[in-house]
Design a protein around this motif. Structure first.
Motif, PDB file in Angstrom:
ATOM      1  N   GLN A 178      43.295  43.376  29.101  1.00 48.05           N
ATOM      2  CA  GLN A 178      42.606  42.193  29.614  1.00 48.05           C
ATOM      3  C   GLN A 178      43.368  41.647  30.822  1.00 48.05           C
ATOM      4  OE1 GLN A 178      42.712  39.580  26.227  1.00 48.05           O
ATOM      5  NE2 GLN A 178      44.768  38.832  26.700  1.00 48.05           N
ATOM      6  N   SER A 179      42.733  40.766  31.561  1.00 51.23           N
ATOM      7  CA  SER A 179      43.408  40.115  32.676  1.00 51.23           C
ATOM      8  C   SER A 179      44.616  39.347  32.148  1.00 51.23           C
ATOM      9  CB  SER A 179      42.445  39.170  33.395  1.00 51.23           C
ATOM     10  OG  SER A 179      41.389  39.897  34.008  1.00 51.23           O
ATOM     11  N   CYS A 180      45.704  39.355  32.923  1.00 52.95           N
ATOM     12  CA  CYS A 180      46.946  38.802  32.388  1.00 52.95           C
ATOM     13  C   CYS A 180      47.925  38.478  33.508  1.00 52.95           C
ATOM     14  CB  CYS A 180      47.592  39.809  31.432  1.00 52.95           C
ATOM     15  SG  CYS A 180      47.993  41.393  32.244  1.00 52.95           S
TER      16      CYS A 180
ATOM     17  N   VAL B 119      34.673  52.269  33.457  1.00 51.92           N
ATOM     18  CA  VAL B 119      35.768  51.642  34.188  1.00 51.92           C
ATOM     19  C   VAL B 119      35.445  50.163  34.388  1.00 51.92           C
ATOM     20  CG1 VAL B 119      37.067  51.578  36.349  1.00 51.92           C
ATOM     21  CG2 VAL B 119      36.374  53.777  35.364  1.00 51.92           C
ATOM     22  N   GLU B 120      36.272  49.320  33.756  1.00 46.93           N
ATOM     23  CA  GLU B 120      36.139  47.873  33.926  1.00 46.93           C
ATOM     24  C   GLU B 120      37.401  47.349  34.598  1.00 46.93           C
ATOM     25  OE1 GLU B 120      34.788  45.629  30.485  1.00 46.93           O
ATOM     26  OE2 GLU B 120      34.297  47.518  29.478  1.00 46.93           O
ATOM     27  N   LYS B 121      37.233  46.399  35.488  1.00 49.77           N
ATOM     28  CA  LYS B 121      38.353  45.874  36.244  1.00 49.77           C
ATOM     29  C   LYS B 121      38.948  44.627  35.576  1.00 49.77           C
ATOM     30  CE  LYS B 121      38.107  48.969  39.437  1.00 49.77           C
ATOM     31  NZ  LYS B 121      39.186  49.969  39.619  1.00 49.77           N
ATOM     32  N   ILE B 122      40.256  44.510  35.677  1.00 49.96           N
ATOM     33  CA  ILE B 122      40.957  43.321  35.206  1.00 49.96           C
ATOM     34  C   ILE B 122      41.875  42.838  36.333  1.00 49.96           C
ATOM     35  CG2 ILE B 122      40.898  43.912  32.752  1.00 49.96           C
ATOM     36  CD1 ILE B 122      43.761  44.964  33.029  1.00 49.96           C
ATOM     37  N   GLU B 123      42.216  41.563  36.301  1.00 46.75           N
ATOM     38  CA  GLU B 123      43.113  40.990  37.292  1.00 46.75           C
ATOM     39  C   GLU B 123      44.503  40.817  36.688  1.00 46.75           C
ATOM     40  OE1 GLU B 123      41.431  37.351  38.718  1.00 46.75           O
ATOM     41  OE2 GLU B 123      39.943  38.383  39.987  1.00 46.75           O
ATOM     42  N   VAL B 124      45.504  41.332  37.378  1.00 53.17           N
ATOM     43  CA  VAL B 124      46.887  41.229  36.923  1.00 53.17           C
ATOM     44  C   VAL B 124      47.654  40.368  37.926  1.00 53.17           C
ATOM     45  CG1 VAL B 124      48.992  42.474  36.336  1.00 53.17           C
ATOM     46  CG2 VAL B 124      46.758  43.496  35.836  1.00 53.17           C
ATOM     47  N   HIS B 125      48.093  39.207  37.477  1.00 58.24           N
ATOM     48  CA  HIS B 125      48.832  38.273  38.317  1.00 58.24           C
ATOM     49  C   HIS B 125      50.324  38.548  38.157  1.00 58.24           C
ATOM     50  CE1 HIS B 125      45.253  35.699  39.107  1.00 58.24           C
ATOM     51  NE2 HIS B 125      44.881  36.154  37.914  1.00 58.24           N
TER      52      HIS B 125
END
Length: 343
Positions: free
Chosen positions: A111-113, A52-58
């Motif tokens: 990926q973060s997006c 489990v890897e975390k990504i940031e969603v704006h």
């Protein structure tokens, strides 16, 4: 070298397809096979993210500026993000924009997006409307695939990409040559409509899956027509992959994104099936229909006018898909002696 390898793989798949088509499966067996292969590939892709890897969603959009969601890479989808917002976002979201790219709601984020949820009520609903029209056509194809008894073959052709201004969504199909003289009655069209409404009532998700051409060729090993479509889509794809969608146990190809679920197609009616010309697979027919989503319902008098228009043959031109339009609004032969019996 890579292009040569790909061509050889496709030729090998074609040979496998020739052998496969000689051993014809029942519709239930065919759908079970495609469903199973779809699940296997889906599981393989999910296994690519063992940790489990975390990504940031704006989040972008009215009232959401500055909203940051921490999600799981390769697992979370735009739909998952909508669930962290409000019930309105969950019910209204049709499609997403991920870093400006059209993105199905059930496609995992890798990926973060930045993320924008699209609805039919947006100031510019073009992408949502195009996906909706395309989804209505995919639903019609699913209905036709399941409507006839096993002794009749049904070959779904590539769905023409037509604008909403055409007045109807369309699905091209080749039926068994035994049915070349069959003219659908009004009762047959109503039966197709009932079948579609059953799928709508089930509120099934359209599950997207990007796959290598070899995987898609295997899934459609019993359809030379679909194999040809796979090769065409792969040749046009910048990534070299093709897009599959699963609705229930029905797997299909799509040239563009579909909406999140069948339940978004509230008003829906199959309006006509026109005979076109003979093609390499047999007599081409164009099935047509009309639909409006939950948020854009029409009064029955307006619907009757729209339906009348949707009965007319939609001509497909190369430039038609590029036209822009909103969904319709309030402003805006005898049956053969032995027709196919629906299941």
């Amino acid at each position: 070298m890579m292009a040569c390898k790909t061509a050889c793989q496709m030729l090998q798949r074609r040979l496998v397809s020739s052998a496969a088509t000689s051993a014809r499966l029942s519709l239930a067996e065919l759908q079970s096979r495609r469903d199973s292969l779809f699940s296997q590939e889906q599981a393989r892709q999910r296994a690519l993210y063992p940790r489990v890897e975390k990504i940031e969603v704006h989040m972008q959009g009215p009232g959401l500026q500055g909203t940051l969601l921490v999600m799981n890479k390769g697992m979370s989808t735009p739909h998952s993000c909508a669930r962290h917002l409000t019930e309105w976002h969950m019910d209204s979201a049709v499609l997403a924009l991920v870093d400006g790219e059209s993105w199905p709601l059930h496609k995992p984020l890798t990926q973060s997006c930045s993320l924008t949820l699209l609805t039919f009520k947006d100031a510019n609903p073009l992408l949502a409307n195009q996906a909706y029209w395309r989804s209505c056509a995919a639903l019609l194809g699913q209905v036709l695939q399941n409507a006839f008894k096993d002794e009749y073959t049904v070959e779904l052709l590539k769905i023409p990409d037509v604008p909403v201004t055409s007045g109807a969504f369309v699905c091209d199909v080749v039926l068994d040559q035994q049915l070349d003289s069959w003219t659908p009655s009004e009762e047959a069209l109503r039966s197709f409509t009932r079948d579609a409404q059953q799928l709508i009532h089930k509120d099934l998700p359209w599950e997207p899956l990007e796959v290598a051409p070899s995987v898609a060729l295997d899934i459609f090993a019993h359809s030379r027509c679909k194999q040809t479509e796979v090769e065409e889509l792969a040749a046009q794809s910048s990534s070299g992959t093709v897009s599959l969608y699963r609705c229930g146990d029905h797997v299909t190809l799509s040239e563009g994104p579909l909406v999140a679920r069948t339940g978004l197609c509230m008003q829906y009616e199959v309006t006509a099936i026109h005979s076109l010309e003979q093609g390499p697979w047999g007599l081409h027919r164009r099935a047509q229909g009309l639909s409006l989503p939950q948020q854009l319902q029409a009064h029955h008098t307006v619907w009757r006018k729209l339906r009348k228009r949707a009965e007319k043959l939609v001509e497909v031109t190369p430039s038609s898909a590029s036209e822009t339009a909103a969904l319709p609004s309030e402003d805006s032969h005898p049956q053969s002696p032995a027709p196919p019996t629906q299941q």
